[in-house]
Design an enzyme around this catalytic site. Structure first.
Site, PDB file in Angstrom:
ATOM      1  N   THR A 130       2.037 -66.217  23.708  1.00 14.73           N
ATOM      2  CA  THR A 130       2.476 -66.619  25.088  1.00 14.73           C
ATOM      3  C   THR A 130       3.085 -67.918  25.298  1.00 14.73           C
ATOM      4  O   THR A 130       2.509 -68.860  24.340  1.00 14.73           O
ATOM      5  CB  THR A 130       1.216 -66.205  25.921  1.00 14.73           C
ATOM      6  N   ASP A 131       3.719 -68.167  26.332  1.00 11.78           N
ATOM      7  CA  ASP A 131       4.113 -69.517  26.533  1.00 11.78           C
ATOM      8  C   ASP A 131       2.853 -70.368  27.184  1.00 11.78           C
ATOM      9  O   ASP A 131       3.159 -71.625  27.067  1.00 11.78           O
ATOM     10  CB  ASP A 131       5.277 -69.496  27.764  1.00 11.78           C
ATOM     11  N   GLU A 132       1.799 -69.800  27.625  1.00 13.27           N
ATOM     12  CA  GLU A 132       0.588 -70.576  28.155  1.00 13.27           C
ATOM     13  C   GLU A 132      -0.059 -71.333  27.031  1.00 13.27           C
ATOM     14  O   GLU A 132      -0.851 -72.143  27.520  1.00 13.27           O
ATOM     15  CB  GLU A 132      -0.249 -69.593  28.751  1.00 13.27           C
ATOM     16  N   TYR A 156      -8.304 -68.184  28.173  1.00 12.02           N
ATOM     17  CA  TYR A 156      -7.306 -67.364  27.287  1.00 12.02           C
ATOM     18  C   TYR A 156      -6.197 -67.835  26.469  1.00 12.02           C
ATOM     19  O   TYR A 156      -5.962 -67.530  25.443  1.00 12.02           O
ATOM     20  CB  TYR A 156      -6.295 -66.357  28.550  1.00 12.02           C
ATOM     21  N   LYS A 160      -5.174 -67.737  22.488  1.00 15.39           N
ATOM     22  CA  LYS A 160      -3.913 -67.435  22.104  1.00 15.39           C
ATOM     23  C   LYS A 160      -3.442 -68.507  21.101  1.00 15.39           C
ATOM     24  O   LYS A 160      -2.793 -68.305  20.050  1.00 15.39           O
ATOM     25  CB  LYS A 160      -3.055 -67.135  22.931  1.00 15.39           C
TER      26      LYS A 160
END
Length: 344
Positions: A130-132, A156, A160
């Protein structure tokens, strides 16, 4: 043969249908079938000779190695993850176990399998992220590229980021042919109705409040799930070993823009006698540690693999709203926890 982990979830199920439709090879769907895993997502391919389902837990390294030895996949596409930020704030443990320990177990099983098979050159482990992991952007900052530092701000995104580091380490240390992708916010059919877009649609048509965190000015880059699937197919076919590719939709929108646009579409498609759907928008206390803006620079995958998003947000969101309107029973069954194991 392709093994897809988390294939009963939102992006995974869309990818499996895409892979079968495009002839990317027989697909084995491995899923633990937790709350977001729903076999009804794949009812239309369930009878395909190119599809099989296997229930299992990526944290169980021994069973993962047994599975790999049995099916002999040449590609592993690893979607399986806990992904809802709110849930990670309330209960981080599951995120640590699935996203970190589970990815480690799958990587280790894959390494052992790959070595047993003689380190075949065509083997690929595609790690979906994810870009997060990059943290938050200021309003005037350039979108994330593959060189940005990791600055995760939620349990989260931290889990990741950890899994990305493990995937990278298994390539650089052991030579396992890993490719990492970091995507922006996906939307489209079959998304679990706790996420912003399906929640807005479902609550609106039921006449319930549409919750919006804080002032609703958080910015996200929206990627239609079909475009994401196409990007992943290009990564599988032509991506470089050890490379990372950002995949974005080039559609930056504030949350309140997205919600209001959905309300406008619903006003046109299913007008409500009680008034415009936007009357249901309800601002609620902001999420803890809520990142203000994400945006993705996808120039690398454009230049190296020739991919670019094909779906304008205005078109993709109409398709998405129409899908949910036509599949209200799917929403009801998912909310009630049915159909995960049977596809009913």
């Amino acid at each position: 043969m392709m093994l897809v982990t988390g294939g009963a979830g939102f992006i995974g199920s869309n990818f499996i249908r895409y892979a079968i439709r495009e002839g990317l090879g027989p697909v084995i769907n491995l899923d633990k079938l937790t709350y977001a895993g729903n076999l009804a997502n794949l009812a239309d391919v369930d009878e395909s000779p190119h599809y099989a389902f296997q229930q299992g837990d990526i944290c169980d390294e021994d069973s993962m190695l047994t599975l790999l030895r049995h099916y002999h996949p040449t590609v592993i596409v690893h979607f399986a993850a806990e992904s809802h930020v709110d849930r990670s704030i309330k209960g981080p443990y599951d995120f640590i176990m699935t996203n970190i320990v589970g990815t480690y177990s799958l990587l280790n099983a894959s390494l052992n399998y790959w070595q047993e098979e003689g380190q075949p050159a065509d083997f690929r482990f595609i790690h979906i992220s994810t870009d997060e992991v990059y943290g938050a952007l200021l309003q005037d900052e350039s979108p994330f590229n593959e060189q940005n530092q990791f600055r995760p701000n939620s349990p989260y995104s931290a889990s990741k980021a950890s899994s990305d580091h493990l995937a990278r380490a298994y390539y650089h240390t052991y030579g396992l042919p890993v490719i990492i992708t970091n995507c922006s916010n996906n939307y489209g059919p079959f998304q679990f109705p706790e996420k912003l877009i399906p929640l807005t649609i479902a609550n609106a048509i039921e006449g319930r409040a549409i919750p919006l965190y804080g002032d609703g000015m958080q910015v996200r880059d929206w990627l239609f799930v079909e475009d994401h699937c196409e990007a992943l197919s290009m990564v599988i076919k032509s991506g470089g070993r050890g490379e990372t590719y950002n995949i974005g939709g080039d559609n930056e929108k504030t949350n309140i823009e997205v919600v209001r646009f959905i309300c406008t579409i619903l006003d046109r498609l299913v007008p409500c006698s009680a008034g415009e759907y936007s009357r249901l928008i309800t601002h609620v206390s902001d999420r803890l540690g809520h990142d203000r803006r994400y945006a993705v620079n996808a120039e690398k995958i454009r230049k190296s693999l020739g991919w670019e998003p094909a779906t304008l947000f205005e078109d993709g969101i109409v398709k998405t709203v129409e899908w949910y309107l036509n599949n209200s029973q799917w929403i009801e069954r998912v909310r009630m926890g049915r159909s995960r194991r049977t596809g009913a």
